[in-house]
Design a protein around this motif. Structure first.
Motif, PDB file in Angstrom:
ATOM      1  N   HIS A  65      58.808  51.317 -69.927  1.00  0.00           N
ATOM      2  CA  HIS A  65      60.093  50.998 -69.207  1.00  0.00           C
ATOM      3  C   HIS A  65      59.933  51.555 -67.577  1.00  0.00           C
ATOM      4  O   HIS A  65      59.122  52.382 -67.175  1.00  0.00           O
ATOM      5  N   ASN A  69      64.358  56.829 -65.948  1.00  0.00           N
ATOM      6  CA  ASN A  69      65.076  57.342 -67.355  1.00  0.00           C
ATOM      7  C   ASN A  69      65.981  58.847 -67.189  1.00  0.00           C
ATOM      8  O   ASN A  69      66.808  58.909 -67.872  1.00  0.00           O
ATOM      9  N   LEU A 127      64.100  55.185 -73.923  1.00  0.00           N
ATOM     10  CA  LEU A 127      65.238  55.012 -73.301  1.00  0.00           C
ATOM     11  C   LEU A 127      66.507  55.277 -74.272  1.00  0.00           C
ATOM     12  O   LEU A 127      66.640  54.775 -75.555  1.00  0.00           O
ATOM     13  N   GLN A 132      69.220  50.967 -71.991  1.00  0.00           N
ATOM     14  CA  GLN A 132      68.282  49.948 -72.514  1.00  0.00           C
ATOM     15  C   GLN A 132      68.709  48.450 -71.978  1.00  0.00           C
ATOM     16  O   GLN A 132      69.479  47.610 -72.682  1.00  0.00           O
TER      17      GLN A 132
END
Length: 323
Positions: A65, A69, A127, A132
């Motif tokens: 990702h 985060n 996440l 998300q």
């Protein structure tokens, strides 16, 4: 394992390069004859940019990702943003006044991320459900770019205030000195001192002219950079509102993070108004610089201070210090 090793290597390389750049700037302040040092510092910031870019890409690949985060990843991205802002005038062939601001800012943010936070937060995690979303990259990246731009612009305004304040003190001191002169030392000594003053007039005019040019450039670039940050902040708030409506069913919730983001946006709007207001002609630069200096504190409260509370809808951004 390979990605983790590469991340650590890039982190230490970028941190070391920024430290060398700051040392180079200190040397140029002491020794003006070494022209090549300025070019070396510019190349160092470019190398730092690519190292941090590689770090973010590496973390993106093995985490799956975009690396925004937690606070650690956002600090690394903020350091990357400082180096990116530094490169804008460099590639446009403008005189770069950012390195004295962007290099210390980058090393402070990256240094705090690597040594000030607990080691657990350095590890990439999955996440949380609230993050998300495809809005993560759009919203958080715009907010962090706006923080970096607004912080750089505010620091340029603070430098403008310091130079202007020192100039006014020098003018007041010289005025008082001239008023006391004739009555303290007599007419003959006054004439002798007056002759020496005229001999140094050309040097003073030369110095004041360059000081005036410097203040004008600082005012110009602070306005440009804060305007850029204001645009990023507006996009970030709007995209965050759309994301909040999808996640929580409401565009605005007066969460502590949202409230301070709105305060930051308001301060930036006040700066833009005072800077361009024709009724404040002649004083708008000083007034807007004061507003930007206040904004410097507000930005840090919005980005960093709110996370200390660990409450609200953005509580996933809280952190633990490495004490």
């Amino acid at each position: 394992m390979i990605f983790l090793t590469l991340e650590h290597i890039l982190t230490h390389i970028s941190f070391s390069i920024i430290a060398i750049v700051i040392t180079t700037h200190l040397m140029t302040l002491l020794v003006h004859e070494i022209i090549g040092l300025c070019d070396s510092s510019e190349k160092g910031m470019i190398a730092t940019f690519f190292c941090i870019t590689g770090l973010l890409v590496t973390r993106w690949i093995y985490s799956g990702h975009f690396p925004l985060n937690d606070l650690y990843e956002s600090l690394i991205f903020l350091s990357w943003s400082f180096s990116l802002i530094h490169m804008v005038p460099y590639f446009r062939n403008h005189m770069n006044h950012f390195s004295a601001i962007t290099a210390p800012s980058a090393i402070c943010t990256q240094g705090f991320a690597t040594s000030g936070l607990s080691t657990e937060i350095h590890q990439s995690a999955i996440l949380v459900p609230a993050l998300q979303s495809h809005w993560l990259m759009m919203h958080v990246s715009m907010m962090l770019l706006s923080y970096a731009a607004l912080l750089c612009g505010s620091l340029l305004s603070i430098a403008l205030l310091v130079i202007t304040f020192r100039k006014n003190i020098d003018m007041i001191g010289k005025t008082n000195h001239l008023l006391i002169w004739p009555f303290s030392f007599g007419e003959i000594k006054y004439l002798n001192e007056k002759r020496s003053v005229f001999q140094n007039t050309s040097f003073l005019l030369f110095r004041n002219y360059h000081r005036y040019q410097l203040t004008q450039r600082l005012d110009h670039w602070s306005y440009r950079v804060i305007g850029l940050g204001f645009t990023f902040l507006t996009i970030g708030i709007l995209s965050g509102a759309v994301w909040a409506n999808e996640a929580w069913g409401s565009y605005w919730n007066w969460d502590p993070k949202e409230t301070w983001a709105f305060i930051t946006w308001t301060i930036s709007a006040i700066y833009s108004h005072t800077r361009t207001n024709k009724s404040l002609q002649g004083t708008n630069s000083a007034i807007s610089a004061i507003v930007a200096s206040i904004g410097f504190l507000i930005i840090w409260i919005c980005y960093f201070g709110v996370n200390l509370l660990g409450i609200g809808l953005h509580s996933y951004g809280s952190f633990t210090l490495n004490i």
